[in-house]
Enzyme design. Structure first.
Site, mmCIF file in Angstrom:
data_model
loop_
_atom_site.group_PDB
_atom_site.id
_atom_site.type_symbol
_atom_site.label_atom_id
_atom_site.label_comp_id
_atom_site.label_asym_id
_atom_site.label_seq_id
_atom_site.Cartn_x
_atom_site.Cartn_y
_atom_site.Cartn_z
ATOM 1 N N SER A 161 0.825 -1.209 0.000
ATOM 2 C CA SER A 161 0.000 0.000 0.000
ATOM 3 C C SER A 161 0.864 1.267 0.000
ATOM 4 C CB SER A 161 -0.949 -0.009 1.192
ATOM 5 O OG SER A 161 -0.219 -0.193 2.390
ATOM 6 N N ALA B 61 2.813 2.832 -5.377
ATOM 7 C CA ALA B 61 2.561 1.967 -6.529
ATOM 8 C C ALA B 61 1.254 1.196 -6.349
ATOM 9 C CB ALA B 61 3.733 1.003 -6.724
ATOM 10 N N LYS C 14 1.486 -5.347 4.855
ATOM 11 C CA LYS C 14 2.131 -6.052 5.952
ATOM 12 C C LYS C 14 1.896 -5.417 7.318
ATOM 13 C CE LYS C 14 6.615 -6.702 5.255
ATOM 14 N NZ LYS C 14 7.920 -7.319 4.952
ATOM 15 N N GLN D 128 11.088 12.179 1.428
ATOM 16 C CA GLN D 128 11.184 13.573 1.859
ATOM 17 C C GLN D 128 11.282 14.513 0.669
ATOM 18 O OE1 GLN D 128 14.698 13.693 4.298
ATOM 19 N NE2 GLN D 128 13.670 12.836 6.080
ATOM 20 N N GLU E 123 18.013 18.390 -6.614
ATOM 21 C CA GLU E 123 18.719 17.296 -5.945
ATOM 22 C C GLU E 123 19.890 16.847 -6.800
ATOM 23 O OE1 GLU E 123 15.780 14.319 -4.936
ATOM 24 O OE2 GLU E 123 15.229 15.450 -3.163
ATOM 25 N N ASP F 19 10.308 -8.756 -0.116
ATOM 26 C CA ASP F 19 9.394 -9.902 -0.242
ATOM 27 C C ASP F 19 8.929 -10.139 -1.684
ATOM 28 O OD1 ASP F 19 9.666 -9.763 2.485
ATOM 29 O OD2 ASP F 19 7.568 -9.372 2.922
ATOM 30 N N HIS G 297 22.238 5.902 0.302
ATOM 31 C CA HIS G 297 22.031 7.349 0.432
ATOM 32 C C HIS G 297 23.205 7.900 1.228
ATOM 33 C CE1 HIS G 297 20.368 11.252 1.141
ATOM 34 N NE2 HIS G 297 19.366 10.971 0.340
ATOM 35 N N ARG H 274 24.526 10.434 -6.233
ATOM 36 C CA ARG H 274 24.620 9.802 -4.919
ATOM 37 C C ARG H 274 25.750 8.788 -4.777
ATOM 38 N NH1 ARG H 274 18.258 8.933 -3.436
ATOM 39 N NH2 ARG H 274 17.919 11.160 -3.216
ATOM 40 N N HIS I 194 19.557 2.464 0.677
ATOM 41 C CA HIS I 194 18.404 3.347 0.488
ATOM 42 C C HIS I 194 17.433 2.861 -0.577
ATOM 43 C CE1 HIS I 194 16.263 7.104 0.571
ATOM 44 N NE2 HIS I 194 16.568 7.404 -0.676
ATOM 45 N N GLU J 187 9.239 0.144 -6.556
ATOM 46 C CA GLU J 187 10.629 -0.216 -6.244
ATOM 47 C C GLU J 187 10.896 -1.706 -6.439
ATOM 48 O OE1 GLU J 187 12.032 1.765 -2.761
ATOM 49 O OE2 GLU J 187 13.870 0.592 -2.680
ATOM 50 N N ARG K 172 19.849 5.129 -9.755
ATOM 51 C CA ARG K 172 18.626 5.931 -9.850
ATOM 52 C C ARG K 172 18.929 7.417 -9.675
ATOM 53 N NH1 ARG K 172 14.511 7.433 -5.248
ATOM 54 N NH2 ARG K 172 16.482 7.424 -4.129
HETATM 55 C C1 LIG Z 1 13.613 7.754 3.744
HETATM 56 C C2 LIG Z 1 13.287 7.664 2.280
HETATM 57 C C3 LIG Z 1 13.193 8.812 1.518
HETATM 58 C C4 LIG Z 1 12.899 8.744 0.160
HETATM 59 N N1 LIG Z 1 12.752 9.895 -0.564
HETATM 60 C C5 LIG Z 1 12.361 9.810 -1.859
HETATM 61 C C6 LIG Z 1 12.079 10.982 -2.599
HETATM 62 O O1 LIG Z 1 12.153 12.081 -2.096
HETATM 63 N N2 LIG Z 1 11.693 10.842 -3.894
HETATM 64 C C7 LIG Z 1 11.574 9.624 -4.492
HETATM 65 O O2 LIG Z 1 11.223 9.566 -5.685
HETATM 66 N N3 LIG Z 1 11.826 8.508 -3.802
HETATM 67 C C8 LIG Z 1 12.196 8.570 -2.507
HETATM 68 N N4 LIG Z 1 12.431 7.424 -1.809
HETATM 69 C C9 LIG Z 1 12.175 6.146 -2.461
HETATM 70 C C10 LIG Z 1 10.670 5.966 -2.583
HETATM 71 O O3 LIG Z 1 10.056 6.391 -1.394
HETATM 72 C C11 LIG Z 1 10.304 4.519 -2.835
HETATM 73 O O4 LIG Z 1 11.072 3.995 -3.864
HETATM 74 C C12 LIG Z 1 8.854 4.414 -3.220
HETATM 75 O O5 LIG Z 1 8.059 5.048 -2.262
HETATM 76 C C13 LIG Z 1 8.473 2.965 -3.354
HETATM 77 O O6 LIG Z 1 7.085 2.890 -3.483
HETATM 78 P P1 LIG Z 1 6.420 1.479 -3.609
HETATM 79 O O7 LIG Z 1 4.958 1.706 -3.668
HETATM 80 O O8 LIG Z 1 7.066 0.717 -4.697
HETATM 81 O O9 LIG Z 1 6.825 0.715 -2.249
HETATM 82 P P2 LIG Z 1 6.599 1.145 -0.735
HETATM 83 O O10 LIG Z 1 6.148 2.530 -0.619
HETATM 84 O O11 LIG Z 1 7.788 0.733 0.031
HETATM 85 O O12 LIG Z 1 5.385 0.207 -0.309
HETATM 86 C C14 LIG Z 1 5.578 -1.172 -0.146
HETATM 87 C C15 LIG Z 1 4.330 -1.743 0.477
HETATM 88 O O13 LIG Z 1 4.368 -3.160 0.408
HETATM 89 C C16 LIG Z 1 4.017 -3.713 1.669
HETATM 90 N N5 LIG Z 1 4.625 -5.039 1.744
HETATM 91 C C17 LIG Z 1 5.925 -5.380 1.671
HETATM 92 N N6 LIG Z 1 6.052 -6.722 1.744
HETATM 93 C C18 LIG Z 1 4.803 -7.227 1.857
HETATM 94 C C19 LIG Z 1 4.259 -8.531 1.986
HETATM 95 N N7 LIG Z 1 5.029 -9.623 2.020
HETATM 96 N N8 LIG Z 1 2.913 -8.667 2.087
HETATM 97 C C20 LIG Z 1 2.098 -7.595 2.063
HETATM 98 N N9 LIG Z 1 2.560 -6.326 1.955
HETATM 99 C C21 LIG Z 1 3.888 -6.160 1.855
HETATM 100 C C22 LIG Z 1 4.534 -2.715 2.664
HETATM 101 O O14 LIG Z 1 3.943 -2.898 3.913
HETATM 102 C C23 LIG Z 1 4.155 -1.409 1.955
HETATM 103 O O15 LIG Z 1 2.801 -1.129 2.175
HETATM 104 C C24 LIG Z 1 12.724 7.482 -0.452
HETATM 105 C C25 LIG Z 1 12.820 6.326 0.319
HETATM 106 C C26 LIG Z 1 13.094 6.405 1.669
HETATM 107 C C27 LIG Z 1 13.177 5.143 2.476
#
Ligand SMILES: Cc1cc2nc3c(=O)[nH]c(=O)nc-3n(C[C@H](O)[C@H](O)[C@H](O)COP(=O)(O)OP(=O)(O)OC[C@H]3O[C@@H](n4cnc5c(N)ncnc54)[C@H](O)[C@@H]3O)c2cc1C
Length: 529
Positions: free
Chosen positions: A12, A15, A34, A46, A116, A218, A239, A285, A346, A370, A381
């Site tokens: 959630s 993506a 999760k 951020q 950035e 996962d 990072h 980076r 990161h 991701e 990236r």
């Molecule tokens: C501190 C920090 C700062 C960042 N700043 C930036 C930024 O400024 N700009 C930028 O573009 N990117 C940034 N990033 C990277 C970016 O946040 C992530 O790459 C992006 O949010 C990933 O989105 P996502 O939806 O793919 O995964 P996530 O947002 O990580 O969501 C993953 C979801 O999957 C769930 N999940 C995982 N495993 C399981 C499982 N087995 N069963 C059920 N659910 C599961 C989790 O609970 C979560 O809900 C940052 C990352 C971090 C950690």
């Protein structure tokens, strides 16, 4: 929990929620997550979203910056497509209620664009330094208005269910997923027409990371076990600036701080980026992280410092409220003192191989965010391109999935069988192995690598993998065990990809091959289970 949905979304973050919103009008949707629904890497972002919105910027420049960071491994057509589609998707996000910071420009208001590392223009849309939290809030609020969507918190996906695993020889397809209901300690079958992996990255495989606890790789592990190709796992972005303080678990000091003029200094107050890269502290980076790593090793000091004391207190409080107050909480006044920082794992640039629409090689299985490898990031990236990619590709996947013929139902899915034993004394094995994997990845598979260290890691991971496997099938399922099994596999995938790349490129830097191999075109490292 109802066990049959048209669309099952694992995760959630940006993506998963974007995809869910875009298919919600077309069928039943389960979002399985999760922990609580907002807990994700997205929630901690951020800096913001990279997107061309200013007259001084162009798509060509954003494409060029992305390709340059990606060190020869980006797929240019994918980069261009995502960059050019960005403004439309960002506008939709704003229509949903997301508000980005604006500033006065004399005649009215315009978006306040951040800068950035690696970006040649100001193009980062942000909500102060809590962009991710605001995005989660907006997407979750929009999703709450859809009666077709059920969100299951504290449910962890364990494994994908495929027709091949069920024993069929014709037409392999993903038909659902086994899910652990964490509170009940029960494994459920969730059957689905389509499954989206949106489980994010794998920062927790390293001892020091900016990622929250959910980031255990996962989705990549599940896809690999289902025989879906995984690529470029050696490219882990470290990072450069994670807050160095015992009271600050995984707290990131955004690159935007350097974008606003923050300068890296060593403990003696000297700058050390001047001779390293023309962009100095704002270099890409990987270059900054390696320079910090070198400086820390050279000086014997535990950290370096990020100095933004030239900015006024009012500016810092206004522009970086979360960072400002976190630093104060740790006794650091960033308006008058440099901030102690270290690099930390990161972002996972590789992942499950997909098309630019998020389609994997396994029918019925999609991957976005991701967890996926579309070819946008290549070997490194560009900052803030990840939220952009997740937004654009989730939208495309939602459109593509609706054009698919309706899959036939799979009724005969067997119940999950797990071992009955639950000996509290034995839980120590799980925690010990968790720690060991994360420490060995930090020590042997970090920012600067060597073949010898990688081989050492491979050999230890081999025995850890066998131990975890035996434990896994004997003991009752817990989320820690699910994650441990995935972490050991993810660590092995990173090591195997790293071992097979006989060059330094982007984020993969090895002393044994310190230069890129220019004798042949750059290649992805692809592994398939
Ligand atoms: C501190 C920090 C700062 C960042 N700043 C930036 C930024 O400024 N700009 C930028 O573009 N990117 C940034 N990033 C990277 C970016 O946040 C992530 O790459 C992006 O949010 C990933 O989105 P996502 O939806 O793919 O995964 P996530 O947002 O990580 O969501 C993953 C979801 O999957 C769930 N999940 C995982 N495993 C399981 C499982 N087995 N069963 C059920 N659910 C599961 C989790 O609970 C979560 O809900 C940052 C990352 C971090 C950690």
């Amino acid at each position: 929990m109802d066990h049959r949905y048209d669309y099952v979304v694992l995760g959630s973050g940006i993506a998963g929620l974007t995809f869910a919103l875009n298919v919600a009008g077309k069928g039943s949707v389960a979002v399985i997550t999760k922990k609580n629904r907002a807990e994700s890497n997205t929630n901690y972002a951020q800096g913001g979203i990279a997107c061309v919105t200013s007259d001084e910027d162009t798509f060509d420049l954003h494409v060029r910056d992305t390709l340059e960071a990606g060190a020869g491994l980006c797929r240019e057509e994918v980069v261009r497509g995502i960059v050019e589609e960005g403004p439309a998707r960002v506008s939709e996000l704003i229509e949903l209620g997301m508000s980005f910071c604006e500033r006065e420009n004399g005649t009215g208001h315009e978006l306040d664009l951040g800068k950035e590392g690696g970006h040649s223009k100001r193009r980062i849309l942000h909500a102060k330094d809590i962009t991710g939290r605001e995005i989660e809030k907006a997407l979750l609020a929009a999703l709450a208005r859809h009666p077709n969507v059920a969100i299951f918190e504290n449910h962890a996906a364990i494994d994908l269910i495929t027709r091949r695993k069920l024993g069929f020889t014709t037409e392999n397809r993903c038909v659902g997923v086994y899910v652990l209901d964490v509170a009940a300690g029960r494994v459920e079958i969730v059957a689905a027409g389509h499954v989206l992996l949106a489980t994010g990255g794998c920062g927790k495989v390293y001892l020091y990371t900016t990622n929250p606890d959910i980031a255990t790789g996962d989705g990549v592990a599940m896809a690999y076990r289902a025989g879906v190709p995984v690529a470029n796992m050696e490219f882990i972005q470290f990072h450069p600036t994670c807050l160095f303080h015992p009271g600050a678990k995984s707290f990131l000091i955004s690159e935007a701080v350097r974008g606003e003029g923050g300068v890296l200094r060593n403990a003696a107050g000297q700058t050390f980026m001047d001779g390293v890269h023309p962009l100095k502290s704002l270099a890409p980076r990987d270059i900054v992280a390696r320079a910090i790593d070198r400086e820390i090793k050279r000086s014997g000091q535990p950290c370096v410092y990020l100095d933004i004391t030239h900015q006024s207190r009012e500016f810092l409080q206004q522009r970086f409220p979360a960072i400002y107050s976190k630093c104060l909480e740790c006794g650091i006044d960033m308006a008058t003192q440099p901030i102690p920082v270290v690099p930390a794992a990161h972002y996972q640039c590789g992942g499950v191989v997909t098309t630019p629409q998020g389609r994997t090689s396994l029918p019925g299985l999609w991957a976005v965010g991701e967890v996926a490898c579309t070819g946008l990031h290549g070997a490194n990236r560009l900052a803030s391109n990840s939220l952009l990619e997740a937004l654009v590709v989730a939208h495309r996947a939602a459109l593509a999935v609706q054009k698919e013929p309706k899959p036939s139902r799979q009724d005969d899915i067997p119940e999950w069988e797990s071992g009955p034993a639950q000996d509290a004394d034995e839980l120590v094995v799980i925690y010990h192995n968790w720690r060991e994997i994360r420490q060995l990845m930090w020590d042997y598979v970090g920012i600067v690598r060597t073949t010898k260290r990688l081989q050492r890691a491979a050999s230890r991971l081999h025995s850890l993998g066998a131990e975890v496997q035996e434990y896994y099938w004997n003991y009752k399922m817990t989320v820690d065990l699910v994650e441990l099994r995935n972490l050991v596999l993810i660590a092995s995938l990173i090591v195997d990809c790293a071992l097979s790349r006989h060059e330094s490129r982007g984020l993969h830097y090895t002393l044994d091959y310190p230069k890129p191999n220019l004798s042949r075109p750059p290649r992805d490292t692809i592994l398939q289970g």
